[in-house]
Design an enzyme around this catalytic site. Sequence first.
Site, mmCIF file in Angstrom:
data_model
loop_
_atom_site.group_PDB
_atom_site.id
_atom_site.type_symbol
_atom_site.label_atom_id
_atom_site.label_comp_id
_atom_site.label_asym_id
_atom_site.label_seq_id
_atom_site.Cartn_x
_atom_site.Cartn_y
_atom_site.Cartn_z
ATOM 1 N N LYS A 1 0.850 -1.204 0.000
ATOM 2 C CA LYS A 1 0.000 0.000 0.000
ATOM 3 C C LYS A 1 0.878 1.243 0.000
ATOM 4 O O LYS A 1 1.900 1.288 0.692
ATOM 5 C CB LYS A 1 -0.894 -0.027 1.238
ATOM 6 C CG LYS A 1 -1.938 1.074 1.298
ATOM 7 C CD LYS A 1 -2.818 0.936 2.542
ATOM 8 C CE LYS A 1 -3.961 1.934 2.583
ATOM 9 N NZ LYS A 1 -4.827 1.761 3.769
ATOM 10 N N SER B 1 -9.810 1.663 2.841
ATOM 11 C CA SER B 1 -8.932 2.458 2.002
ATOM 12 C C SER B 1 -7.870 1.638 1.278
ATOM 13 O O SER B 1 -7.267 2.130 0.323
ATOM 14 C CB SER B 1 -8.230 3.513 2.848
ATOM 15 O OG SER B 1 -7.344 2.911 3.776
ATOM 16 N N SER C 1 -10.081 -0.599 7.059
ATOM 17 C CA SER C 1 -9.477 -0.401 5.739
ATOM 18 C C SER C 1 -8.734 -1.603 5.163
ATOM 19 O O SER C 1 -8.323 -1.562 4.009
ATOM 20 C CB SER C 1 -8.514 0.784 5.770
ATOM 21 O OG SER C 1 -9.215 1.998 5.735
#
Lengths: 473, 95
Positions: free
Chosen positions: A66, A141, A165
Amino acid sequence: MSEELQALSAADAAAAIAKGDLGRGELFEHYRARAASDELNAFTWVAESMPDSVDGPLGGVPIAVKDLFCTEGIPSQAGSKILAGYCPPYTATAVANLEAAGAPILGKTNQDEFAMGSSNENSAYGPVQNPWDRSRVPGGSSGGSAAAVAAGLAPWALGTDTGGSIRQPAALCGIVGLKPTYGAVSRYGMIAFASSLDSAGPLTRNVTDAALFYRHLVGRDSADATSVSFPEPIALPTSERLDGITLAVPAALVDGDGIEAGVRDSFEAALESARGLGATVVSCEIPSAPYALSAYYVIAPAEASSNLARFDGVRYGLRVDATNLDAMYTETRHDGFGDEVKRRILIGTYALSSGYYDAYYGRAQRVRTVVASELSAIFQTADFIVTPTSPTVAFGLGERTADPLAMYLSDLFTIPMSLAGTPAISIPSGLSDGLPVGLQICGPAFSENRILGAAHALERAIGFDGSSAWSAL
Amino acid sequence: MIDRDELLHVARLARLALRDDELDSTAAELSTILDHIATFDELDLGGVEPTAHVGDVDDSLRTDEVRASLPRDVALAPAPAVRDDGFLVPSPQGE
């Protein structure tokens, strides 16, 4: 060969490399080519060649990371325009631990800006498409990480979970996502959103991969004073039964409005599978759950408003030139931050400002205490709390962007665990109208081995096959 | 509810410029969110202690030893402007 490679789980690929049946360069190139031809906008950067990697137990199986994690010399933009092109001078501990265990970086994945969002539509680098239906969101997210694993563009991925997330995008993309016990994984080099809630964890194709990945992620780090040593080694799960296990279902929450019928059906079927494996299912209540959402949307923005003060155009990232220092700060932040980040900075600043602190931040911290004690009481008599991970399946791109509050309600089932700092996993429980549904299993702090064991047994019983989301082989 | 003046005050505290045409819509959005948050006023929290941090951190001190840190040129490399081994910013008083 490429179809056989694609069918290997990360753990199987690591084993094949260790046995000499598979070259790590071959595996890397397979995924590098797939990631480079990503049509979902899951990646923001892909390696051009295999980096020098060490021998290790992860066998050279590459990781997607990420973009919230700092990676030395590699763009780390956190989904924000304010960090466009930023290449950090050091690497986050979580990433360094995985690299040291033998996992080279395949690419960086798209995300909601500073991890603020539940659909990946708050990225300065564009939304990510869900591989099950490209007109829908992958969740957020960690949407890029989830979409990359679900579409078979990466064997596994590193994500972060502040209010859901990792779990929610894993659920919406039909993969496994583990949110660790708070503090089990170092936050050093993870660009901060809400420091008392942020956790790093794996997004993987199956539960065994999650355990293998997590084994090399945990550990005390002198660079993060809130990190702790995990009290036992992380085992690869072998459980096939749930005899003697009690699962508690928060009835009022799960029966509430806003939960889709298809999600409820899939959840009920998963409970039936659990009973078939020997588990006892009981009802419980988390009366504070609806208020947990309110508390979260005070605490997370409050911490964010403080953490994001560092983006001021001085040391890194965007600077908007202005004639004086104050104007440089305010214009840089105006142009560099997206709408949702600005909303949260303003909410957080308001909640911490003189005259409002007790009514908002102080009250939210007390609600947090109530939530944690309610979960703790349930764990006195039950092994795990189980819920659907998300009240709905993946929603349409653009469907909730006009209504921030509706977007926040996506996190209803995941937020109580975040506030309590307890671990939780999401595994696929099936499909509803062709879209994945996630099952959340939550246990007390440091119960990851038991959670992974129960998830493994249920995964076998449910028999979910996500391979139809792999784009054309 | 949050009005324009309050919003401008908060934005000032946050060092965030807002344009005139952003004020009404932002104030409306924040008011909706704050109204929802206020539902937690229904809870009786008498006698409940606040939680700032969930874990027990009791080993956070290290020995006081000098250790290597980022070299200055490496730390300065991502900066938008530098001069004389430091970060360069506009004057607080203006040009």
